[in-house]
Design an enzyme around this catalytic site. Structure first.
Site, PDB file in Angstrom:
ATOM      1  N   PRO A 499       0.829  -1.215   0.000  1.00 14.24           N
ATOM      2  CA  PRO A 499       0.000   0.000   0.000  1.00 14.24           C
ATOM      3  C   PRO A 499       0.859   1.260   0.000  1.00 14.24           C
ATOM      4  O   PRO A 499       1.944   1.314   0.577  1.00 14.24           O
ATOM      5  CB  PRO A 499      -0.799  -0.119   1.307  1.00 14.24           C
ATOM      6  CG  PRO A 499      -0.734  -1.554   1.686  1.00 14.24           C
ATOM      7  CD  PRO A 499       0.565  -2.063   1.174  1.00 14.24           C
ATOM      8  N   GLY A 500       0.356   2.280  -0.659  1.00 16.42           N
ATOM      9  CA  GLY A 500       0.977   3.590  -0.614  1.00 16.42           C
ATOM     10  C   GLY A 500       2.100   3.825  -1.592  1.00 16.42           C
ATOM     11  O   GLY A 500       2.796   4.838  -1.492  1.00 16.42           O
ATOM     12  N   VAL A 501       2.318   2.931  -2.569  1.00 13.82           N
ATOM     13  CA  VAL A 501       3.420   3.123  -3.511  1.00 13.82           C
ATOM     14  C   VAL A 501       2.971   3.839  -4.784  1.00 13.82           C
ATOM     15  O   VAL A 501       3.780   4.050  -5.681  1.00 13.82           O
ATOM     16  CB  VAL A 501       4.070   1.769  -3.873  1.00 13.82           C
ATOM     17  CG1 VAL A 501       4.698   1.138  -2.654  1.00 13.82           C
ATOM     18  CG2 VAL A 501       3.056   0.825  -4.502  1.00 13.82           C
ATOM     19  N   GLY A 502       1.693   4.189  -4.882  1.00 10.17           N
ATOM     20  CA  GLY A 502       1.246   4.985  -6.017  1.00 10.17           C
ATOM     21  C   GLY A 502       0.601   4.208  -7.132  1.00 10.17           C
ATOM     22  O   GLY A 502       0.607   4.674  -8.274  1.00 10.17           O
ATOM     23  N   LYS A 503       0.016   3.048  -6.839  1.00  8.02           N
ATOM     24  CA  LYS A 503      -0.594   2.250  -7.907  1.00  8.02           C
ATOM     25  C   LYS A 503      -1.830   2.960  -8.467  1.00  8.02           C
ATOM     26  O   LYS A 503      -2.004   3.060  -9.683  1.00  8.02           O
ATOM     27  CB  LYS A 503      -0.973   0.870  -7.357  1.00  8.02           C
ATOM     28  CG  LYS A 503       0.195   0.064  -6.828  1.00  8.02           C
ATOM     29  CD  LYS A 503      -0.232  -1.328  -6.405  1.00  8.02           C
ATOM     30  CE  LYS A 503      -1.200  -1.317  -5.254  1.00  8.02           C
ATOM     31  NZ  LYS A 503      -0.610  -0.780  -4.000  1.00  8.02           N
ATOM     32  N   THR A 504      -2.695   3.432  -7.583  1.00  8.73           N
ATOM     33  CA  THR A 504      -3.926   4.084  -8.044  1.00  8.73           C
ATOM     34  C   THR A 504      -3.634   5.393  -8.762  1.00  8.73           C
ATOM     35  O   THR A 504      -4.188   5.684  -9.832  1.00  8.73           O
ATOM     36  CB  THR A 504      -4.859   4.323  -6.841  1.00  8.73           C
ATOM     37  OG1 THR A 504      -5.129   3.065  -6.202  1.00  8.73           O
ATOM     38  CG2 THR A 504      -6.158   4.948  -7.291  1.00  8.73           C
ATOM     39  N   SER A 833      15.126 -18.146   3.573  1.00 10.71           N
ATOM     40  CA  SER A 833      16.234 -17.302   3.122  1.00 10.71           C
ATOM     41  C   SER A 833      17.370 -17.212   4.133  1.00 10.71           C
ATOM     42  O   SER A 833      18.266 -16.392   3.955  1.00 10.71           O
ATOM     43  CB  SER A 833      15.730 -15.887   2.810  1.00 10.71           C
ATOM     44  OG  SER A 833      15.195 -15.293   3.967  1.00 10.71           O
ATOM     45  N   LYS A 876      16.165  -6.119   0.875  1.00 19.46           N
ATOM     46  CA  LYS A 876      17.199  -6.573   1.821  1.00 19.46           C
ATOM     47  C   LYS A 876      18.486  -5.770   1.677  1.00 19.46           C
ATOM     48  O   LYS A 876      19.093  -5.352   2.668  1.00 19.46           O
ATOM     49  CB  LYS A 876      17.476  -8.057   1.599  1.00 19.46           C
ATOM     50  CG  LYS A 876      16.327  -8.971   1.986  1.00 19.46           C
ATOM     51  CD  LYS A 876      16.644 -10.424   1.662  1.00 19.46           C
ATOM     52  CE  LYS A 876      15.487 -11.343   2.071  1.00 19.46           C
ATOM     53  NZ  LYS A 876      15.745 -12.753   1.720  1.00 19.46           N
TER      54      LYS A 876
END
Length: 943
Positions: A499-504, A833, A876
């Site tokens: 959320p909040g990475v600018g998809k919309t 990992s 990472k």
């Protein structure tokens, strides 16, 4: 008239303009504004419990008295000529809970409570039935509810004199005539607000009126039905003499019957095309026969035989007998037809429209099917079947789109690259289509020259083979040119990220760059398949699905649709499977014939650019995921967040909080501190909130300095001390690489589940005397526990080669137990990992050699010692660089992921790729010598 006894009864002041007559049941709404009725009801229940064994409340009488009128006297006499109500408007409304005898009318009814209907919201309705007339002598207000001293006046019905008998029969005839007219008005078109009456209710009323034997009671009943004023009902209530009361009600009935006759449109039948000729005058006479009683009988079962059918004929479309609204329906039908003609329907839709329009013209507007069909046709007219937005495709298209995307978003190179590719392909297709259109136009100009030759060949007895060959060649040439046209298939993209990475907002920027209209469809929480594909028209209140509704809203066939939160769509249930309904929408091979259940006509969705967003791919069904082009948008790095905050968030929030650029100055150090110590997220939403909090604090300081007259005391530059004042103490503390090291401690790498902010994770191993047991702490998941077991097994199997035992058969865990711990015990940890980190930690513990503190590693190992690929490399390594790590060991299979790392990360870290655990050992301890390392080749064969 016989006078009865006097009694003191609980009193209910009826609502204003409300009158209760004997023999009539009335509902009285009771809310919080009428506490007197609630108290009265409680008293009635108490009296009923003490009066009768079963506690029936209808055995306790009450008095229901209406409010008085200023134009009537206490006994109902008219005080103002012609009933002028102009003075009534200025009278303030009296409070029913505090009504006095002056506020109430002099007459009322004794009533019984027949029921209480609750609404579940603290309000209820009281059902009261009038029993007999009473005169109000006094009103007492010493209790929670008023009481009244009343005198009962029952009707004297011992005998009926001839005059009363004649009035009674006239009252019955007028009452049955009114019922007949109301029933007829439900069939014929009518103007105004003339109510209709269903046939069943009309028959019951007619039977009730016919069997009634009490003239006074029937007069009260019909006075409640007839349309009359409040004062006229009060006059009926005050008339104790039965003859006068019946005469008054006859007057009211006669007035309403005459009004209905004048307002009814009787010309609708004569204006309709019928299979036989009808004289308008004779028709009017026949209808008058229905309305006017003949020889004391009123026909109630239908019209006279000469009138014809009383129902509207098939071609009937509304009233046409005069009046302002007579042409309203035909005009609306014509308007709807014009809208449908202008909609440029597909051939299939045009056939359906022709059929439905024919049905609509045959349906009476009062029927429910009329509204259903009309709504369906209006929906077809609103759908953009072929209306499109002209794309901005020219020489500057790519440059403008690239600038638009870069201005709106920082980073996200993969998404921008894919969209620019689509624009480039679209531009090439359009240039090809322009060339093809020019060739088609040239070929069409050549066709008219061949038409005369075609006619001459048709007249000739022996056709010329060369002419026919030329015609066939021209026709084939047109078909070939038509086939060369390029069809645009819009991409179907899936943007996956936290959320909040600018998809919309990225989808909105795409629409702006393409010059198309944008529409957002939120799929979160959709549980019904009908929300996607629409409801079938057989259901009540059916409507199209979200896709068709979106097309109606934007009004074009090539918009940009954002399918937000597609991973939150519900699965299969008794409402259907919404995710399965999306398969046809998002399949490029099928969506050109998408069929909505409500429309039931194929709709072309191939021109729509679908952009879906999701936070996770785990909940998306594989068939649906296969239809979309997935583009992963990882979380922003610290450097990206710093750039976004400086270029976008701070200017935006500065404007929102009313500050200018020189009134607040953010340094790079302050922005980095907010990002690292006050937020931990993949996107920038919380970062924007924290920046807004800082700016609000500076706005208060600036306003105080300005209001006090000392603006020079205000300091616009923010410092680190200001952050603690505005945002409080630091919310997050980053893991920092150790300065020193000791055997058994290794630095691992982890990517948080929220994405974006990776970090380091210390793995601590300690040994003690024991029996070979292994203890695991730190809230480790099952996969992480299995990684510890695999690492321990490999170390035990190769203990002799590592120089940890004296002989190959010696067990390194004999008389020894180990404890594996990962700090931050409250945070769950899992994932494949950490195998290489666990193995190196065990080797470090058993050999007594410390691992360099600035070295971190990630990767899974197998029992053969191979280091396998892992995910989250970008997150990472960004976290490792932020924590002070200098060297990172990565699996050799993750070389491809290093290419996507930011430049500052590649420069700040020494990245070493290893394919086997022995390679990792050599890089961790380059100066160390291991007895069995010469037996392991540097390159592992996969054959």
């Amino acid at each position: 008239m016989a006078r009865s006894q006097t009694a003191t009864l609980p009193l209910i002041a009826l609502p204003r303009n409300s009158v209760l007559l004997p023999g009539v049941v009335q509902r009285i709404p009771v809310s919080s504004t009428r506490p007197d009725i609630a108290s009265l009801l409680a008293a009635v229940y108490t009296r009923a419990a003490s009066k009768t064994p079963n506690g029936r409340i209808d055995t306790v009488p009450i008095a229901c008295v209406p409010f008085s009128s200023q134009i009537l006297g206490p006994n109902g006499q008219l005080l103002i000529k012609n009933g002028d109500r102009s003075q009534e408007k200025d009278r303030p409304d009296a409070d029913p809970t505090k009504a006095t005898k002056a506020d109430l009318f002099g007459w009322g009814v004794a009533a019984k409570i027949t029921g209480v209907e609750g609404r579940g919201t603290g309000e209820f309705t009281l059902l009261v039935e009038g029993v007999g007339r009473v005169r109000v002598d006094k009103v007492f207000s010493d209790k929670d509810y008023p009481e009244a001293k009343v005198v009962f006046y029952p009707d004297d019905v011992t005998h009926l004199d001839p005059t009363l008998q004649e009035l009674f029969q006239h009252l019955k005839l007028l009452s049955r005539e009114l019922v007949a007219i109301l029933r007829l008005s439900a069939i014929l078109p009518r103007s105004g607000s003339t109510p209709g009456l269903s046939p069943l209710l009309a028959r019951r009323l007619d039977l009730f009126i016919t069997k009634h034997t009490q003239p006074g009671a029937l007069a009260d009943f019909m006075a409640n039905i007839v349309e009359c004023s409040h004062e006229e009902k009060l006059q009926v209530l005050a008339l104790l003499d039965v003859k006068e009361r019946v005469a008054k009600v006859i007057e009211l009935l006669d007035r309403q019957v005459g009004n209905i006759k004048n307002s009814m449109k009787i010309t609708t039948i004569t204006a309709t095309t019928l299979p036989f000729a009808i004289d308008p005058d004779s028709t009017k006479n026949e209808i008058e026969k229905i309305w006017k009683p003949s020889q004391g009988k009123v026909p109630l079962k239908g019209p006279a035989p000469g009138v014809g059918m009383p129902f509207p004929p098939p071609g009937f479309m509304g009233g046409s007998g005069g009046g302002a609204d007579e042409d309203q329906e035909p005009n609306e039908i014509e308007e709807l037809q014009k809208r449908l003609d202008a909609a440029k329907l597909t051939p299939e839709a045009a056939k359906v429209v022709v059929r439905e329009m024919k049905r609509l013209k045959k349906i009476h507007p009062a029927q429910a099917e009329y509204a259903v069909t009309r709504t369906y046709l209006e929906t077809l007219a609103d759908i953009p079947w072929s209306t499109t937005t002209n794309d901005r495709i020219d020489a500057s298209t790519l440059t403008v789109a690239r600038k638009q995307l870069n201005d709106d978003h920082y980073g996200l190179e993969k998404v921008k690259k894919r969209l620019l590719e689509y624009l480039a392909v679209l531009r090439l297709k359009q240039s090809i289509n322009d060339d093809v259109d020019a060739q088609i136009k040239q070929a069409e100009q050549e066709l008219p020259a061949s038409e005369p030759a075609k006619e001459d060949a048709a007249r000739a007895e022996t056709p010329d083979p060369s002419v026919e060959e030329k015609l066939r060649a021209n026709s084939a040439k047109m078909e070939v040119l038509q086939s060369k046209r390029m069809v645009d298939r819009s991409p179907i993209l899936l943007l996956v990220g936290p959320p909040g990475v600018g998809k919309t907002s990225l989808a909105r920027s795409v629409a702006t760059a393409l010059g198309r209209k944008f529409h957002r469809i939120s799929l979160g929480g959709v549980r019904d398949e009908a929300e996607i594909r629409g409801h079938r028209r057989t259901y009540v209140a059916a409507m199209p699905g979200l896709i068709v509704q979106g097309l109606k809203k934007v009004g074009v066939a090539n918009p940009v649709f954002l399918l937000d939160e597609i991973d939150k769509v519900g699965g299969s249930n008794f409402h259907g499977d919404p995710s399965a309904a999306m398969l046809e929408v998002l399949d490029p091979e099928q969506n050109h014939t998408f069929t909505d259940h409500y429309i039931n006509i194929p709709i072309d969705l191939s021109k729509v650019t679908f952009i879906a967003t999701a936070n996770s791919l785990d909940t998306i069904p594989p068939p649906l995921l296969d239809r979309m082009e997935t583009i992963y948008i990882p979380g922003y790095t610290t450097l990206e967040k710093r750039h976004i905050a400086t270029q976008h968030l701070i200017p935006k929030q500065r404007r929102v909080n009313g500050l200018s650029e020189d009134q607040v100055v953010f340094s790079e150090e302050v922005v980095s501190k907010i990002i690292e110590s006050y937020t931990r997220e993949a996107g920038v939403r919380n970062l924007e909130r924290e920046i807004s909090s800082v700016l609000r604090g500076k706005a208060v300081e600036f306003a105080d300095a300005k209001d006090s007259g000392h603006p020079e005391k205000y300091e616009p530059r923010l410092t680190l001390d200001d952050l603690e004042k505005f945002l409080g103490i630091e919310k997050f503390e980053e893991e920092i690489a150790e300065k020193t090291s000791r055997p058994g401690i290794v630095t691992g790498l982890v990517a948080y589940s929220s994405g974006g902010n990776g970090s380091i994770l210390f793995i601590e191993v300690a040994d003690m005397p024991g029996n070979g047991a292994v203890q695991l702490t730190g809230k480790l998941g099952d996969v992480l526990k299995e990684s510890v077991e695999v690492a321990l097994t490999w170390v035990k199997a190769h203990a002799f080669e590592l120089g940890l035992t004296q002989s190959p058969g010696e067990n390194i865990m004999k008389d020894r137990s180990i404890h594996v711990h990962c700090p931050s015990g409250s945070i769950p940890k899992d994932g494949p990992s950490s195998g290489i980190s666990q193995a190196i930690a065990l080797i470090s513990l058993f050999s007594g050699r410390a691992v360099p503190p600035t070295m971190a590693m990630t990767g899974e190992i197998s029992l053969r010692g191979r280091v396998t690929a892992v995910g989250g490399i970008k997150e990472k390594l960004i976290g490792a660089l932020r924590a002070g790590v200098k060297t990172v060991l990565l699996p050799a299979q993750n070389k491809k992921d290093v290419k996507d790392l930011p430049r500052e990360v590649r420069k700040g870290l020494e990245i070493i790729h290893v394919g086997h655990i022995w390679e990792a050992i050599r890089h961790v301890w380059p100066e160390g010598h291991w007895p069995g390392e010469d037996e392991v080749p540097a390159v592992q064969s996969r054959l």
